[in-house]
Design a protein around this motif. Sequence first.
Motif, PDB file in Angstrom:
ATOM      1  N   TYR A 479      -0.188  15.129  -5.348  1.00  0.00           N
ATOM      2  CA  TYR A 479      -0.697  14.116  -4.200  1.00  0.00           C
ATOM      3  C   TYR A 479       1.286  13.978  -4.120  1.00  0.00           C
ATOM      4  CZ  TYR A 479       2.713  10.814  -6.747  1.00  0.00           C
ATOM      5  OH  TYR A 479       4.092  10.617  -7.580  1.00  0.00           O
ATOM      6  N   THR A 480       0.230  13.571  -2.352  1.00  0.00           N
ATOM      7  CA  THR A 480       1.061  13.152  -1.665  1.00  0.00           C
ATOM      8  C   THR A 480       0.771  11.541  -1.091  1.00  0.00           C
ATOM      9  OG1 THR A 480      -0.238  13.552   0.821  1.00  0.00           O
ATOM     10  CG2 THR A 480       1.074  15.088  -0.308  1.00  0.00           C
ATOM     11  N   TYR A 481       1.385  10.841  -0.563  1.00  0.00           N
ATOM     12  CA  TYR A 481       1.562   9.521  -0.065  1.00  0.00           C
ATOM     13  C   TYR A 481       1.738   9.366   1.310  1.00  0.00           C
ATOM     14  CZ  TYR A 481       2.087   4.907  -0.098  1.00  0.00           C
ATOM     15  OH  TYR A 481       1.209   3.262   0.037  1.00  0.00           O
ATOM     16  N   HIS A 486      -1.206   3.810   3.732  1.00  0.00           N
ATOM     17  CA  HIS A 486      -1.625   2.830   2.383  1.00  0.00           C
ATOM     18  C   HIS A 486      -2.568   3.785   1.196  1.00  0.00           C
ATOM     19  CE1 HIS A 486       1.220   0.423   3.489  1.00  0.00           C
ATOM     20  NE2 HIS A 486       1.076  -0.278   4.414  1.00  0.00           N
ATOM     21  N   GLN A 487      -2.322   5.333   1.562  1.00  0.00           N
ATOM     22  CA  GLN A 487      -2.606   5.508   0.220  1.00  0.00           C
ATOM     23  C   GLN A 487      -2.645   7.107   0.265  1.00  0.00           C
ATOM     24  OE1 GLN A 487      -5.827   7.607   2.426  1.00  0.00           O
ATOM     25  NE2 GLN A 487      -7.554   6.632   1.991  1.00  0.00           N
ATOM     26  N   VAL A 488      -3.301   7.217  -1.706  1.00  0.00           N
ATOM     27  CA  VAL A 488      -2.164   8.489  -2.912  1.00  0.00           C
ATOM     28  C   VAL A 488      -3.214   9.635  -2.001  1.00  0.00           C
ATOM     29  CG1 VAL A 488      -1.786   8.933  -4.568  1.00  0.00           C
ATOM     30  CG2 VAL A 488      -1.126   7.073  -3.892  1.00  0.00           C
ATOM     31  N   ILE A 513      -1.863   4.723 -10.983  1.00  0.00           N
ATOM     32  CA  ILE A 513      -1.416   4.081  -9.897  1.00  0.00           C
ATOM     33  C   ILE A 513      -0.620   3.555 -10.109  1.00  0.00           C
ATOM     34  CG2 ILE A 513      -0.655   4.862  -7.638  1.00  0.00           C
ATOM     35  CD1 ILE A 513      -3.360   6.206  -7.275  1.00  0.00           C
ATOM     36  N   THR A 515       2.690   1.257  -8.651  1.00  0.00           N
ATOM     37  CA  THR A 515       3.679   1.281  -7.550  1.00  0.00           C
ATOM     38  C   THR A 515       4.525  -0.274  -8.289  1.00  0.00           C
ATOM     39  OG1 THR A 515       2.187  -0.824  -6.319  1.00  0.00           O
ATOM     40  CG2 THR A 515       1.961   1.671  -5.859  1.00  0.00           C
ATOM     41  N   ALA A 537      -3.152   2.904  -2.394  1.00  0.00           N
ATOM     42  CA  ALA A 537      -2.183   1.920  -3.202  1.00  0.00           C
ATOM     43  C   ALA A 537      -0.569   1.510  -1.888  1.00  0.00           C
ATOM     44  CB  ALA A 537      -0.905   3.262  -3.705  1.00  0.00           C
ATOM     45  N   ALA A 540       4.573   2.888  -2.431  1.00  0.00           N
ATOM     46  CA  ALA A 540       4.908   4.782  -2.819  1.00  0.00           C
ATOM     47  C   ALA A 540       5.099   4.554  -4.700  1.00  0.00           C
ATOM     48  CB  ALA A 540       6.491   5.545  -2.290  1.00  0.00           C
ATOM     49  N   PRO A 541       3.773   5.613  -4.751  1.00  0.00           N
ATOM     50  CA  PRO A 541       3.703   5.353  -6.313  1.00  0.00           C
ATOM     51  C   PRO A 541       5.713   5.804  -7.040  1.00  0.00           C
ATOM     52  CG  PRO A 541       2.303   7.115  -5.533  1.00  0.00           C
ATOM     53  CD  PRO A 541       3.312   6.783  -4.489  1.00  0.00           C
TER      54      PRO A 541
END
Length: 880
Positions: A479-481, A486-488, A513, A515, A537, A540-541
């Motif tokens: 995954y990327t953030y 504000h999204q995974v 997720i 955080t 999210a 960052a998770p």
Amino acid sequence: MTRERLHITSHVRSRPVFLALAALLATFVAAPQLFADDPYARSRDYDLQHSKIALRFNLEQKKVLGEVTHSLSVLRDGTAKIAFDSAGLTIQKVTVNKAAAKFETTAEKLIIPLASEAKAGDKFDITIRYEGKPAKGMYFILPDKDYPDRPSQIWTQGESEDTHYYLPTYDYPNDRLTTETILTVPASWITVSNGKLISVSDAGKGLKTWYWKESVPSSTYLITVVAGEFDEVKDTWRGIPVTYYAPKGRGDRLPINYGRTPAMMELFSKKFGVDYPWEKYAQVMVDDFVAGGMENSSATTNTSKSLVHPKLAPEYFTGEDDLISHELGHQWFGDLVTCKDWGDVWLNEGFATFLEAVWTETHFGKDQADYERWNSAHEWFESASLWNKPIVRHDFDDSSEFDGNAYGKGGLVLYMLRHQIGEDAFYRAVKHYLEVNRGKNVVTADLAKAVEEAMHINVDQFFSQWLYGAGAPKFDLGYTYDPEKHQVMLSVKQTQKIEGRVGLFRVPVDVEITTATGPKLYNVTVSKDKQTFPLAAESAPLMVLFDMGGHVLKSADFHKEKKEWLYQLKNASEVADRGDAAVALGKIRNDEEVVAALGDALRNDKAWGIRATAADTLGQLGTASASKLLLAELDSRDAPWVRSHVVSALGSFKDDPAIVTKLNSVAKQDDSYRARAAALQALGRLKAPAAFATLDAAVTADSPDGFLRNAALRTFGSLGDDKAVPLLLQWSAPGKPIDSRTAAINSLARLQKDNQDVTKQIADYLTEPHFSVRMAAIYALGGRGDATAVPALEALLKSDDLSIEMMPMIKGQIARLKKAADGKPGSASSSADTGEESAEYTGSSEKLSTEQRLEKLERLLQEMSERLKSMEKRLPPPKQ
Ligand SMILES: [Zn+2]
């Protein structure tokens, strides 16, 4: 032909696979042989409705003397003969409706021509008088010169199609009948059979006649006859008799191991909404049993290995409950509702396996059930030969239908079904399935239909991929953030090879997720080979969990940074996610932060399974700091199930005197026998100085059932010191306890490999009546690599006693020895490295030496022998 054996060695590499290994080894031990012409249920000419079975026994000759009256109803017009399955029995007389009748026999059939063609609905009473010395199906375990004090036991094992070796009958599951069983035995004996005990009467000449009556119909493979010298403990559940039997002298072991049975009956009756369906529940434990357990209707037979010594029983977290709950679960799934053919046997075995987990989660808690499921999923993935086979299948050419798909995967599939449709819907569907099919034979479609009828949920797609399709999803995850959105962005790839019966999977998955503000749960459905899921999210998770809790049978390669694995090990709420983190961290070498985190998990995790996994992982990491943490943990008062892992892990650190000192002290004195045994084994593996003396002392040490002695005997092989040979020969000899003998034989295989006298001694054990001794001898000879054993193994192949069932195993070992002799003359010890077998074994990244291989095998055997007691292992061999 050698395929199953290849499979065994391919398992030797990894830790959690010993159950699979056990099941496979057991394939050869249990081995009731299939004879059916084809894998589909037979067409029937008649409906066998009732059998009145009267048996006497000639103990000297190990013969059964029988008279059976079958009441049957013809199913089709123009029926000219009635055929029963019958093998190796001498038929003396047949009457049809009391008139003497002609009959003929073939190797597998008794055929009775009718006086005139019968019509559908015509009823016949056919009485058969016969005798025979059953080659299987019925077993005589009697005192002999080597074991003069052994309690006498006669017992049967019908599944899959062995009843007709002691009783001419219809020997296929797709017919159901009631029975009367009338057993005349010595007056001091006890008998157990299906149904209610009606009477015990004097039969003269020091004999008594026991009369049992079963009024609920079931299939002939579920008929049971047990007779002998037993202790009995009586219990009850809702007024129904619940009885436990142990071979005479071991009755004191019944309550501690079996006392939870009524609580299980209560749980299952409530969960299913269908009360326990039989008139009583007996569990009788017998010696030399060819299976772990067998769910005969109302009267289960289990191995006496499940009668764990009262001093050892508390050292096992779940005791014998897996076996007990499994066989009890079959009383509904298998006995009340029975698979129509063996291709649908998962409807018996998958349910029984699932129900072990249901009992575990209720009685021992969710963490324990989750840990077992996590292990079970790993085991299944390790069994490469299961991968391309669907659970429901009818092509058993080179393998057994009682495989890890029917058991392990079948159980996991039911677990997934429950997770997906919910507990309430699941059990309402189960209740409907049991009610509609009560007293009937079923195929897999009947279960799908029941779910749909009861809950209006269509499960066709689920059944299609998990039951009629093969394999399981393998995921590649990352995954990327995106801090702006504000999204995974969770990327999911299915990487399993799409071929044969393995397709792309469609699975709903819980994604969590976490955080800084806490965890959030998302449900996504994966269905394509490549997908990306955008998930909100706030920041960052700290942790992203795919399939949180590990509910889906899958493998996953989740590309995460070390810090996230560390966070996950400490903070994930579910056992499966913490377990995954421990395994992932174990691949990061020489990192003190990782070692410290695993040490923290070892000390503090609330689930013992994670603590044990952390100990194993620290052992694999092998650093000085890891050994320090393990040593420190030894000073705490861990329960035996954790402590034995800690001790065992210390066996990975070579040349450390402090560890050897500690292991020696544990071996000599510790509150836990399991820890002491693990210490002996670790010392052997380390080839520690003075280990010989320590093992030697353990052989004479006093421990329950010779627990330490057997551990020591098993360890001499890995220690590799030839001076153990005389001691091992002594303990392998007839008259010694069977468990000690098999342990000694295993070790003998690895010592003085050029000494043909030792080979000859092991070969002498091939003709013994004890299954486990024979099995140990066959494997020992194969592993030993001395080709002079070939004639003895070939002679065994030709013998017509029980060992004939072990043909594939014996053939495999002969091939192994011959290859060794041809391939590398003069280098017997290299035998294990030649041939396909090692090709499969070393198919992994690590190439192991023979010695390393044998050490791993020896460790597995140790664990296996502990677990075998709770294993059901009645697996037929590959078809000839
Ligand atoms: Zn079973």
